[in-house]
Scaffold this active site. Structure first.
Site: not given
Ligand code: OAD
Length: 275
Positions: A252, A129, A230-231, A205, A140, A109-110, A36-39, A112, A168
């Site tokens: 993508c 990241h 990006n979506k 992405g 420690c 940023q991934n 899963p993505d984050f947001r 994985d 520790c």
């Molecule tokens: P986000 O989840 O914030 O953003 C993912 C983006 O990808 C969104 O704009 C989605 O619309 C888009 N998306 C999802 N699936 C897609 C697909 N199949 N094709 C095209 N676009 C797609 O993820 P990041 O921007 O990577 O940090 O988040 C940044 C950082 O926030 C991460 O590295 C993580 C998180 O907190 C840490 O853990 C330090």
């Protein structure tokens, strides 16, 4: 699709004239691998953390919160640990660009490691990241091998599966960058070298919300061809749009495939995926 092909033309031309690509990847390039993505509103990680009882979603990756409550992170890590997932079409596209000698760098940023798994060489990859490759005690700094970390995680009877330092007793954490921590020096060192030399910036992405990574696309020179795959439209592609920008609001993997068709690379892409 005809519309996308037309929009891709300047990128195809740039690649055919030998310009090198610098990738800026986010979680969206790995969603089709099952991570899963984050947001994203319904499917994103931060929308699905209710069971962890967090004060706010991003606390799961916050270093101060981790010091007090390491359990939330380790519960999540069981699901996200690398090894269970295979690279996507988009990752193999990056590998293909490398093999065509057209890869400048992959800033990701991934955590994985799917760029690595697809066969992209170490020298090209900047894991901004961090990654799960190494682990250290947060008190420690003593290193713990990944083998030992996994043993700890699997032994739920001991400290609820939370890895603790043999020196520790502090909590041990994989070297992924939490909120409140600095990025690896490799990120700053290579961006210093690369930022003036980016010919094509392919941003894919990512919501471009987490800094300093999110500011990179705005820092490339005026002659750079910037491409967003990006979506949704995000970051400097919205706020600081340049006339030459290509904003491709598509999946993508789909764009990678279309691009390979236009470049006559499709058979090679398919061969990588089938291997
Ligand atoms: P986000 O989840 O914030 O953003 C993912 C983006 O990808 C969104 O704009 C989605 O619309 C888009 N998306 C999802 N699936 C897609 C697909 N199949 N094709 C095209 N676009 C797609 O993820 P990041 O921007 O990577 O940090 O988040 C940044 C950082 O926030 C991460 O590295 C993580 C998180 O907190 C840490 O853990 C330090």
């Amino acid at each position: 699709s005809a519309d996308l092909e037309k929009k891709l033309r300047p990128l195809v031309d740039a690649i055919q004239s030998g310009k090198k690509i610098t990738f800026f990847n986010g979680a969206g390039v790995s969603t089709s691998a099952g991570i899963p993505d984050f947001r994203s509103p319904k499917t994103g990680l931060y929308a699905n953390l209710a069971k962890l009882d967090l004060p706010y979603a991003e606390a799961v990756f916050d270093i101060d919160y981790f010091r007090e409550n390491p359990k939330a992170f380790y519960t999540l890590t069981q699901e996200l640990y690398p090894g269970k997932f295979a690279p996507t079409k988009f990752h193999y596209f990056v590998k293909l660009v490398q093999d065509k000698k057209l890869l400048k760098r992959v800033y990701t940023q991934n955590i994985d490691t799917l760029e690595r798994l697809a066969g992209v060489e170490d020298e090209y990859i900047v894991e901004a990241h961090g990654s799960f490759a190494r682990n250290h005690c947060i008190d420690c700094s003593e290193e713990m091998s990944t083998e030992t970390l996994i043993e700890h995680m699997n032994n739920k009877d001991k400290n609820e599966g939370i890895p603790t330092c043999s020196a520790c007793k502090g909590y041990v954490k994989p070297d992924i960058v939490f909120f409140g921590e600095g990025l690896p020096s490799r990120f700053f060192d290579l961006w210093d070298e690369d930022s003036d030399e980016v010919e094509v910036a392919l941003v894919a992405g990512t919501s471009l919300t987490v800094y300093p990574f999110a500011s990179l696309p705005a820092e490339v020179g005026k002659k750079t061809l910037r491409v967003l795959v990006n979506k949704e439209n995000v970051g400097d592609f919205k706020a600081g749009k340049r006339r030459s920008d290509l904003v491709l609001l598509h999946d993508c993997d789909y764009v990678a495939e279309k691009l390979c068709e236009l470049l006559n690379w499709k058979d090679e892409l398919d061969a990588y995926i089938e291997e």
